[in-house]
Every structure is written in C-alpha cells, then in structure tokens.
Design a protein around this motif. Structure first.
Motif, PDB file in Angstrom:
ATOM      1  N   PRO A 191       0.837  -1.205   0.000  1.00 20.81           N
ATOM      2  CA  PRO A 191       0.000   0.000   0.000  1.00 20.81           C
ATOM      3  C   PRO A 191       0.873   1.258   0.000  1.00 20.81           C
ATOM      4  CG  PRO A 191      -0.753  -1.580   1.645  1.00 20.81           C
ATOM      5  CD  PRO A 191       0.580  -2.064   1.162  1.00 20.81           C
ATOM      6  N   VAL A 192       0.325   2.324  -0.530  1.00 24.04           N
ATOM      7  CA  VAL A 192       1.068   3.590  -0.613  1.00 24.04           C
ATOM      8  C   VAL A 192       0.706   4.465   0.583  1.00 24.04           C
ATOM      9  CG1 VAL A 192       1.201   3.504  -3.124  1.00 24.04           C
ATOM     10  CG2 VAL A 192      -0.759   4.613  -2.046  1.00 24.04           C
ATOM     11  N   ALA A 193       1.607   5.413   0.865  1.00 23.41           N
ATOM     12  CA  ALA A 193       1.396   6.312   1.999  1.00 23.41           C
ATOM     13  C   ALA A 193       1.620   7.743   1.554  1.00 23.41           C
ATOM     14  CB  ALA A 193       2.348   5.961   3.147  1.00 23.41           C
ATOM     15  N   ALA A 194       0.828   8.639   2.101  1.00 22.78           N
ATOM     16  CA  ALA A 194       0.954  10.067   1.782  1.00 22.78           C
ATOM     17  C   ALA A 194       2.337  10.558   2.184  1.00 22.78           C
ATOM     18  CB  ALA A 194      -0.137  10.863   2.508  1.00 22.78           C
ATOM     19  N   GLY A 195       2.907  11.408   1.341  1.00 23.30           N
ATOM     20  CA  GLY A 195       4.222  11.973   1.610  1.00 23.30           C
ATOM     21  C   GLY A 195       5.367  11.154   1.069  1.00 23.30           C
ATOM     22  N   THR A 196       5.086   9.942   0.594  1.00 20.25           N
ATOM     23  CA  THR A 196       6.131   9.079   0.019  1.00 20.25           C
ATOM     24  C   THR A 196       5.860   8.906  -1.470  1.00 20.25           C
ATOM     25  OG1 THR A 196       6.323   7.852   2.101  1.00 20.25           O
ATOM     26  CG2 THR A 196       7.256   6.829   0.119  1.00 20.25           C
ATOM     27  N   PRO A 197       6.680   9.495  -2.345  1.00 22.07           N
ATOM     28  CA  PRO A 197       6.454   9.363  -3.790  1.00 22.07           C
ATOM     29  C   PRO A 197       6.463   7.892  -4.221  1.00 22.07           C
ATOM     30  CG  PRO A 197       8.057  11.081  -3.338  1.00 22.07           C
ATOM     31  CD  PRO A 197       7.843  10.357  -2.040  1.00 22.07           C
ATOM     32  N   VAL A 198       5.586   7.590  -5.183  1.00 21.23           N
ATOM     33  CA  VAL A 198       5.409   6.221  -5.675  1.00 21.23           C
ATOM     34  C   VAL A 198       6.075   6.094  -7.044  1.00 21.23           C
ATOM     35  CG1 VAL A 198       3.757   4.406  -6.230  1.00 21.23           C
ATOM     36  CG2 VAL A 198       3.220   6.090  -4.457  1.00 21.23           C
ATOM     37  N   GLN A 199       6.768   5.016  -7.234  1.00 21.89           N
ATOM     38  CA  GLN A 199       7.385   4.740  -8.526  1.00 21.89           C
ATOM     39  C   GLN A 199       6.647   3.592  -9.220  1.00 21.89           C
ATOM     40  OE1 GLN A 199      11.521   3.965  -7.646  1.00 21.89           O
ATOM     41  NE2 GLN A 199      12.064   6.136  -7.814  1.00 21.89           N
ATOM     42  N   LEU A 200       6.229   3.847 -10.484  1.00 15.59           N
ATOM     43  CA  LEU A 200       5.517   2.832 -11.275  1.00 15.59           C
ATOM     44  C   LEU A 200       6.260   2.647 -12.598  1.00 15.59           C
ATOM     45  CD1 LEU A 200       1.809   3.986 -10.717  1.00 15.59           C
ATOM     46  CD2 LEU A 200       3.103   2.270  -9.430  1.00 15.59           C
ATOM     47  N   PRO A 201       7.370   1.933 -12.607  1.00 12.48           N
ATOM     48  CA  PRO A 201       8.140   1.728 -13.844  1.00 12.48           C
ATOM     49  C   PRO A 201       7.585   0.571 -14.663  1.00 12.48           C
ATOM     50  CG  PRO A 201       9.307   0.783 -11.996  1.00 12.48           C
ATOM     51  CD  PRO A 201       8.048   1.378 -11.430  1.00 12.48           C
ATOM     52  N   LEU A 280      -2.819  11.827  -6.599  1.00 13.49           N
ATOM     53  CA  LEU A 280      -4.082  11.288  -6.121  1.00 13.49           C
ATOM     54  C   LEU A 280      -4.456  11.989  -4.813  1.00 13.49           C
ATOM     55  CD1 LEU A 280      -3.369   7.506  -6.775  1.00 13.49           C
ATOM     56  CD2 LEU A 280      -5.049   8.891  -7.989  1.00 13.49           C
ATOM     57  N   PRO A 281      -5.744  12.135  -4.539  1.00 14.01           N
ATOM     58  CA  PRO A 281      -6.159  12.828  -3.307  1.00 14.01           C
ATOM     59  C   PRO A 281      -5.831  12.010  -2.061  1.00 14.01           C
ATOM     60  CG  PRO A 281      -8.061  11.925  -4.452  1.00 14.01           C
ATOM     61  CD  PRO A 281      -6.891  11.747  -5.373  1.00 14.01           C
ATOM     62  N   ALA A 282      -6.055  12.634  -0.914  1.00 15.90           N
ATOM     63  CA  ALA A 282      -5.729  11.991   0.372  1.00 15.90           C
ATOM     64  C   ALA A 282      -6.498  10.702   0.584  1.00 15.90           C
ATOM     65  CB  ALA A 282      -5.995  12.965   1.522  1.00 15.90           C
ATOM     66  N   ALA A 283      -7.622  10.541  -0.114  1.00 15.86           N
ATOM     67  CA  ALA A 283      -8.416   9.314   0.038  1.00 15.86           C
ATOM     68  C   ALA A 283      -7.643   8.087  -0.399  1.00 15.86           C
ATOM     69  CB  ALA A 283      -9.717   9.431  -0.763  1.00 15.86           C
ATOM     70  N   ALA A 284      -6.593   8.270  -1.186  1.00 15.60           N
ATOM     71  CA  ALA A 284      -5.806   7.135  -1.667  1.00 15.60           C
ATOM     72  C   ALA A 284      -4.774   6.664  -0.660  1.00 15.60           C
ATOM     73  CB  ALA A 284      -5.109   7.525  -2.970  1.00 15.60           C
ATOM     74  N   ASP A 285      -4.643   7.359   0.488  1.00 16.41           N
ATOM     75  CA  ASP A 285      -3.658   6.959   1.490  1.00 16.41           C
ATOM     76  C   ASP A 285      -3.971   5.557   2.006  1.00 16.41           C
ATOM     77  OD1 ASP A 285      -1.557   7.029   3.237  1.00 16.41           O
ATOM     78  OD2 ASP A 285      -2.636   8.182   4.769  1.00 16.41           O
ATOM     79  N   GLY A 286      -2.983   4.674   1.969  1.00 24.56           N
ATOM     80  CA  GLY A 286      -3.171   3.305   2.442  1.00 24.56           C
ATOM     81  C   GLY A 286      -3.755   2.362   1.403  1.00 24.56           C
ATOM     82  N   ALA A 287      -3.970   2.833   0.164  1.00 24.72           N
ATOM     83  CA  ALA A 287      -4.551   1.988  -0.883  1.00 24.72           C
ATOM     84  C   ALA A 287      -3.450   1.341  -1.718  1.00 24.72           C
ATOM     85  CB  ALA A 287      -5.467   2.822  -1.776  1.00 24.72           C
ATOM     86  N   LEU A 288      -3.828   0.331  -2.449  1.00 28.04           N
ATOM     87  CA  LEU A 288      -2.953  -0.236  -3.480  1.00 28.04           C
ATOM     88  C   LEU A 288      -3.188   0.543  -4.771  1.00 28.04           C
ATOM     89  CD1 LEU A 288      -3.409  -4.090  -2.893  1.00 28.04           C
ATOM     90  CD2 LEU A 288      -1.403  -2.707  -2.302  1.00 28.04           C
ATOM     91  N   LEU A 289      -2.117   0.878  -5.459  1.00 26.96           N
ATOM     92  CA  LEU A 289      -2.256   1.545  -6.756  1.00 26.96           C
ATOM     93  C   LEU A 289      -2.307   0.495  -7.858  1.00 26.96           C
ATOM     94  CD1 LEU A 289       0.012   4.711  -6.572  1.00 26.96           C
ATOM     95  CD2 LEU A 289      -2.328   4.358  -5.777  1.00 26.96           C
TER      96      LEU A 289
END
Length: 448
Positions: A191-201, A280-289
C-alpha cells in the motif's frame, strides 16, 4: 415492240433466266462476305459449346462415360454449392446497387454546373481493367490500417468516438514494485502512503506507441497529504540505465491511468502528465495503486474486410465502384431524352420532386433501366477477375463463384475437365434466359 404501261413505255424486260442468274450471284457474294464471320463463329463459339457439352458427360480422364455424374457433383460438392450461392448474391445485389447508384447520380447531377466533371470522375474507373481494379482494392482492404485505406478510415472514426489504445504489451520487470493482477492489470506490492512518492516503472513499450509529446520523466515532490508518483518507461536506449530509477533519457508514460483501490473498490484515479507524474487525493492513502488493463489492451485494427464473413460484400463493393459509372452514363443519356414538359406539368399539378421522380421520371426511364440491369446481370454471372485477385487464399473458398470454380476445376495438376465442362454448361444455361429476355425486350422496342 417495247411493253407499254400506264405511265409510258417501260425499259426492256430481262429474260427470266437472267434474273435468276443475278439473284444467284448476289447470294454468292453475300455468302462470301458472311463466310469468314461464320467460320470464326463456328470455331470460337459453336464448336467450344458443343465440345464442352459433350465433354461434360465424361469422367476426369475423358475415357469413361460419366453420364450426369458431373452435374450431380455440382449440386452436392460444398465448395461448388458455395459458388452457386455467391453467384445468386452477385446477380441480385451487384446489378441492383449499381443501377440504383447510376440513377441517383444521373438525376442529381442533371441540374448542377459541375455535373459533367462529377460524371467524368464516376465513369473514370471504367477505364481501369478488372485486374488493376482488383489489385487496387486488395490494397484498400488490407487489414493493417497503416496500409489499407478502408481500415485507416474505419479506425480513425472508431478512435474519434472511443478511447484509443494506450501501451499494449507493456509490463513490469520482476524487480519492479508492481505485480500482475486479475484481467491483465498490475498493482503495487505494498500500500502507498501520503508523503512518500510512488514509482511505477514499466518496460516493453514500443517506440511507435510512445506519445509524441512525452517528456523526460521526473520524480515528484512529496504531496501535502496527497499521493504523488511517476509512471515511466524504465528503459534507456543503448543500455546503461538503472532499474527502479529515473534516468535522464527515460520518458514518462503520458496518459496512463492510475487507480487507488481499497478493499476491491476504486476510491480515486488520475492520469499521468507528459513527464509521467500524477497526483491522487488523500483518500488514496493506504490503498494499493493499480494500473488497469485498459492501459494495455491491443489497439483497434479495424474490420477484417477479406475475412470469410465480409469478403463477398467487399468484392461486390469494388464491382459497384467500377460499374456505377457505366450505369450512370446510360441512364443520363436516357434522361436527356425525357420530355421536359411532362416533368413541368407534374410540378404544376402540385407534385413535389420525390413524386416527380417516382411517378414520372422512373417510369419513363424503365426501358433504359432494364437495359442497364440486364447487361450487368449478364456481366456478373461471368465475374472472375475481381474475385480471383482480391480474395486471399484463406477466404477464396468463401468468395468462390462459378467462373472462378470453372478455372480451378479445369486447370492445375488435379484438373477435372469433365466437371469444368459441366460448370461451363451450367453458366451457359444461366446466361441464356437473361439473353432471351433482353432480345425480346429489344424487339418490342424496335416495333414501337
């Protein structure tokens, strides 16, 4: 003493023997002029017809009498039955559509100043041979939209109203933070967390599928309570790139869709910018991308015009393209002889243009329409070139017609001249009623 008539003395009357001699000489001269034509007619028409009829009653080798066996095979062999059915479709559809289009073109262009130029353009395909037209339409119906005009137009219209394909065959490497999901999608392993950039290569994107306005990928800054990240092509031309790291020459995957999923429900989604970044908005915090499967579907490549289902209508379309001009010219000539006072009288009586066309113009053009229709019916019964050239080998059986089957049965290593001759006789029998109808119609017109 010379004979005397009511009008005065007449010239000397030749003896009866002399008159018979002159008549006989004239007959000999007439026969001399007709003899070469009769010899050619007998050698090129009568003899081949007679020999084909004779040969149709013998087997493949020609040594054994087959009776009606060859004719029975015509109506029991599936391939030949398909040819008979296709010929019926050709006879009904092609002449009717060509004549209808010719009538419409002739009527609509009668009163416009550029009507002559339009008629010239429509009639121009008649100057092209069947072989050349077949090659042209073989390319027109090419499956690849980059080569086939028909599919290029079809795909262009489709992509106007439907979203075009994204990145077909793109996929992550085993070392990437993505894994395969159901239906062809890919999701993050954690799951992703707010404040931590996500990498999708991703890798596997062909250069032709990369957006033309894609920019070099860049890492986003940490969002204020939102989810930020980058989707990019993790591949450096010439090698030397680092996996899971944005290198200077690597491009962002512009337009790729990213969804945030919690408990199987999409709570937010976004599309990547030209540099691959998304938010993505804050609602995506803790979700799987998730990168949904719609990003990776194969592009729409149009219609298989030369497939088993559409090959016959496609070839009929090429025939109409050629012969609608022929119908238009003949009908326009007939239309020019229609008395204008009858059309004006109908308009004065209150008839609108559709009523004038249906109740006056078409009935007056009926003899011309009959000539065009019958001529085209005879022509399509013998159609061969277009089918042979346009239909690929994989669907030639589905587009088969009697003239093509005649060629296939009569030539080649496994030729059956008995069956080929039977098909030729069947074609002759199909053409004869149409020819008799045309001759009777012409005699009725001559009596008028």
């Amino acid at each position: 003493m010379p004979a005397v008539t009511a009008g005065g003395p007449a010239g000397p009357v030749p003896p009866a023997g002399t008159r018979k001699s002159v008549t006989g000489t004239r007959k000999i001269v007439a026969a001399g002029f007709l003899l070469p034509a009769l010899v050619l007619l007998g050698a090129l028409v009568v003899y081949p017809i007679g020999y084909s009829l004779y040969r149709s009653f013998f087997d493949q080798s020609g040594s054994g009498f087959a009776g009606l066996g060859n004719y029975q095979e015509i109506f029991t062999d599936d391939t030949i039955l398909t040819a008979v059915e296709n010929n019926a479709i050709w006879v009904v559809v092609a002449p009717t559509v060509s004549t209808a289009l010719g009538l419409i073109f002739a009527v609509l262009t009668e009163r416009v100043r550029w009507g002559t130029a339009f008629k010239l353009i429509v009639f121009m395909p008649m100057a092209i041979s069947m072989l050349a037209a077949g090659i042209i339409f073989r390319l027109v119906y090419e499956q690849d939209p980059q080569r086939g005009v028909a599919n290029a137009v079809w795909v262009g219209v489709h992509d106007t109203f439907a979203e075009s394909a994204g990145f077909p065959k793109a996929h992550p490497l085993p070392v990437h933070p993505l894994k395969a999901a159901d239906g062809g999608a890919f999701v993050t392993r954690q799951p992703v967390a707010a404040g931590t950039p996500v990498q999708l290569p991703l890798v596997g994107v062909a250069p032709a599928k990369m957006p033309s306005d894609a920019k070099p990928a860049k890492a986003p800054g940490p969002g204020d309570g939102s989810i930020t990240g980058t989707a990019w092509l993790d591949f450096t031309k010439g090698g030397g790139g680092r996996p899971n790291a944005i290198d200077p020459e690597e491009l962002g995957l512009k337009g790729i869709k990213v969804e945030a999923v919690k408990d199987g429900t999409v709570v937010a989604d976004a599309r990547a910018d030209a540099d691959g970044t998304f938010t993505l908005p804050a609602a995506a915090d803790g979700a799987l991308l998730r990168l949904p499967a719609e990003n990776f579907r194969e592009p729409y490549n149009g219609v298989n015009w030369l497939g088993p289902n559409l090959v016959t209508p496609a070839i009929i379309g090429s025939y109409v393209w050629m012969w609608a001009g022929f119908a238009m010219v003949l009908i326009a000539a007939g239309l020019a002889s229609v008395p204008r006072e009858l059309l004006e009288a109908a308009r004065v009586d209150g008839a609108n243009e559709w009523q004038v066309f249906r109740k006056v113009t078409v009935p007056l053009l009926a003899p011309v329409l009959a000539v065009v229709l019958v001529t085209l019916m005879i022509n399509v019964l013998k159609i061969f070139d277009l089918v042979f050239i346009i239909a690929p080998g994989s669907s030639q059986d589905d587009a088969n017609v009697l003239a093509l089957q005649l060629y296939r049965s009569s030539f080649g290593t496994d030729a059956d001249l008995g069956l080929g001759s039977a098909i030729a006789v069947l074609l002759l029998l199909l053409v004869l009623p149409v020819m008799f109808f045309n001759i009777r119609r012409m005699r009725r017109e001559a009596r008028r």
